[in-house]
Motif scaffolding. Structure first.
Motif, short mmCIF file in Angstrom:
data_model
loop_
_atom_site.label_atom_id
_atom_site.label_comp_id
_atom_site.label_asym_id
_atom_site.label_seq_id
_atom_site.Cartn_x
_atom_site.Cartn_y
_atom_site.Cartn_z
N THR A 18 0.79 -1.23 -0.07
CA THR A 18 -0.07 0.22 -0.03
C THR A 18 0.81 0.97 -0.14
O THR A 18 0.49 2.12 -0.74
N VAL A 19 2.07 1.33 0.62
CA VAL A 19 2.89 2.22 0.68
C VAL A 19 3.25 2.66 -0.64
O VAL A 19 3.60 3.68 -1.21
N SER A 20 3.93 1.57 -1.41
CA SER A 20 4.45 1.49 -2.59
C SER A 20 3.40 2.21 -3.62
O SER A 20 3.69 3.00 -4.45
N HIS A 25 1.40 5.11 -7.62
CA HIS A 25 -0.05 5.23 -8.18
C HIS A 25 -0.99 5.83 -7.17
O HIS A 25 -1.81 5.15 -6.73
N PRO A 26 -0.97 7.04 -6.78
CA PRO A 26 -1.41 7.69 -5.77
C PRO A 26 -2.96 7.54 -5.96
O PRO A 26 -3.72 7.77 -5.13
N GLU A 27 -3.62 7.84 -7.19
CA GLU A 27 -4.83 7.75 -7.51
C GLU A 27 -5.43 6.47 -7.32
O GLU A 27 -6.82 6.61 -7.06
N LEU A 28 -4.76 5.27 -6.76
CA LEU A 28 -5.29 4.26 -6.64
C LEU A 28 -5.43 4.03 -5.15
O LEU A 28 -6.06 2.77 -4.75
N VAL A 29 -4.96 5.00 -4.26
CA VAL A 29 -5.09 4.74 -2.98
C VAL A 29 -6.19 5.95 -2.39
O VAL A 29 -6.06 6.97 -2.77
N ALA A 30 -6.98 5.54 -1.42
CA ALA A 30 -7.67 6.36 -0.92
C ALA A 30 -7.17 7.52 -0.16
O ALA A 30 -5.90 7.51 0.29
N LEU A 310 -2.20 -0.02 -17.45
CA LEU A 310 -1.86 -1.38 -17.54
C LEU A 310 -0.71 -1.51 -16.64
O LEU A 310 -0.42 -2.69 -15.93
N ILE A 311 0.13 -0.80 -16.78
CA ILE A 311 1.40 -1.06 -16.04
C ILE A 311 1.08 -0.79 -14.46
O ILE A 311 1.41 -1.71 -13.64
N ALA A 312 0.09 0.11 -13.74
CA ALA A 312 -0.31 -0.06 -12.45
C ALA A 312 -0.94 -1.28 -12.32
O ALA A 312 -0.71 -1.78 -10.87
N ARG A 313 -1.70 -1.93 -12.94
CA ARG A 313 -2.44 -3.29 -12.71
C ARG A 313 -1.42 -4.36 -12.53
O ARG A 313 -1.47 -5.16 -11.50
N ILE A 314 -0.21 -4.26 -13.67
CA ILE A 314 0.58 -5.28 -13.27
C ILE A 314 1.54 -5.12 -11.91
O ILE A 314 1.84 -5.80 -11.29
N ASP A 315 1.84 -3.83 -11.58
CA ASP A 315 2.31 -3.49 -10.20
C ASP A 315 1.55 -4.07 -9.21
O ASP A 315 2.13 -4.79 -8.37
N ASP A 316 0.29 -3.79 -9.28
CA ASP A 316 -0.54 -4.19 -7.98
C ASP A 316 -0.76 -5.75 -8.15
O ASP A 316 -0.65 -6.35 -6.95
N ASP A 317 -0.53 -6.35 -9.20
CA ASP A 317 -0.54 -8.01 -9.31
C ASP A 317 0.63 -8.19 -8.47
O ASP A 317 0.47 -9.28 -7.67
N SER A 318 1.97 -7.73 -8.75
CA SER A 318 2.67 -8.14 -8.35
C SER A 318 3.02 -7.92 -6.83
O SER A 318 3.50 -8.80 -6.03
#
Length: 373
Positions: A18-20, A25-30, A310-318
């Protein structure tokens, strides 16, 4: 001792993933969670550097842009501008790779997995071989197409419907009474092997289909895409048994100078000859060229936004896979790789293709056919 991402996670009482995500990708964090993390980072004097992010995530913060024509051409320059308007503020650089032949393209896709020097690949205007990009998909490198073929192999693609747009142009000339029409296309540069295929080639398909429905046989001219393209076009036009009453040009880069040259040679535009283009590029409006409007800058910006997603999604999965491994005490690379592969198989985003809005620009270069009834 300098604080690390784990220290921030402990202070903020959230996971390291979550920190990363909050920094990359701050737009993906509340918002509340993000502010809590930032406060914890400030208290610990923690700062995220680009080099640290590359080391921790394996990201290069570089996007590969594959171009066939020079980057200075109207379409490519505006595609680059659109990409950069989104990618640069997000911390990404764009590396341009000139692709002249299918061999060049093959070498690029062979070497990229070895070099691992791009987080995504953007291809503008030409085709790819689905077999060449399978390896990149297995590595989770997004492939994005801008007026590239075939659309279904890209994770995201955007293009103008060239076939339908040229049908509209041809239909306009037919409505004006033209039955003797020529079409001028630009062939690849003379130093290319012609093995690449382009979305612009679909324009001739639309033109021929519309002419066939009107039961007319047009004159099809092909000129090399070199600095002498206008001279070649004029030579072929004058070599015809008679000058057509209308000429469709595959691109404005041919139509604009051809229109100007014909006028200097004494041809009345559009009384004796109507001329159309495709792109609505620089000077098209000034010379009064009837054409189809494209907005490559907008296409580039839209492609860039999807690239980041797409990059953000891959990062999140990893990160989520690594977090689960850490929770179970599994920290070896082999286990993490297996977890990520499972995530990739189950969560792969379906390909997305968008078509841009078609808009014809009716100007003074077209008019009724001479002696049209």
């Amino acid at each position: 001792m300098q604080a690390n991402i784990g220290d921030v996670a402990q202070r903020a009482k959230v996971s390291s993933a979550t920190v990363s995500r909050a920094f990359k990708h701050p737009e993906l964090v509340a918002e509340a969670t993000r502010e809590h993390i930032i406060q914890a980072a400030d208290e610990l004097d923690f700062a995220v550097s680009r080099s640290a992010a590359v080391f921790q995530t394996g990201q290069t913060f570089r996007i590969a842009l594959l171009l066939n024509d020079p980057s200075s051409t109207w379409f490519n320059a505006h595609v680059y501008e659109g990409l950069d308007s989104v990618l640069h503020p997000a911390g990404y650089d764009i590396a341009i790779y000139p692709i002249g032949t299918s061999d060049d393209r093959h070498v690029f896709f062979e070497n990229l997995p070895i070099r691992r020097n791009a987080d995504a690949v953007v291809i503008a205007s030409f085709d790819v071989d689905s077999k060449e990009i399978e390896r990149l998909h297995s590595m989770n490198v997004p492939i994005i197409g801008i007026s590239a073929l075939p659309e279904e192999v890209f994770d995201y693609s955007i293009a103008t419907d060239d076939d339908y747009a040229m049908r509209l142009v041809t239909r306009h000339l037919l409505t004006l009474g033209h039955r003797d029409i020529g079409y001028i296309s630009l062939d690849p540069p003379e130093n290319a092997d012609g093995s690449l295929h382009y979305s612009a080639n679909r324009r001739s398909n639309g033109f021929l289909a519309e002419c066939a429905e009107a039961h007319i046989e047009p004159a099809m001219l092909h000129v090399p895409n070199t600095s002498q393209r206008v001279e070649h076009a004029l030579t072929q036009l004058f070599a015809l048994d008679h000058m057509p009453t209308a000429t469709c040009c595959e691109q404005d880069r041919l139509a604009v100078p051809l229109l100007s040259r014909l006028q200097r040679l004494g041809y009345a535009i559009p009384d004796a000859l109507s001329v159309t283009g495709f792109d609505d590029s620089t000077y098209a409006s000034e010379v009064g060229l009837t054409t189809v409007r494209q907005d490559p800058r907008d296409m580039g910006a839209r492609a860039a936004r999807h690239t980041l997603g797409l990059i953000a999604r891959i990062d999140d999965d990893s990160e989520d896979g690594a977090e689960r491994n850490n929770d179970r005490g599994e920290t070896n690379d082999e286990t993490a790789g297996e977890t990520n592969n499972k995530n990739n198989k189950t969560d792969k985003t379906p390909p997305i293709h968008e078509s841009t809005q078609i808009r014809m620009m009716f100007r003074l270069s077209t008019g009724p056919a001479p002696n049209a009834v």
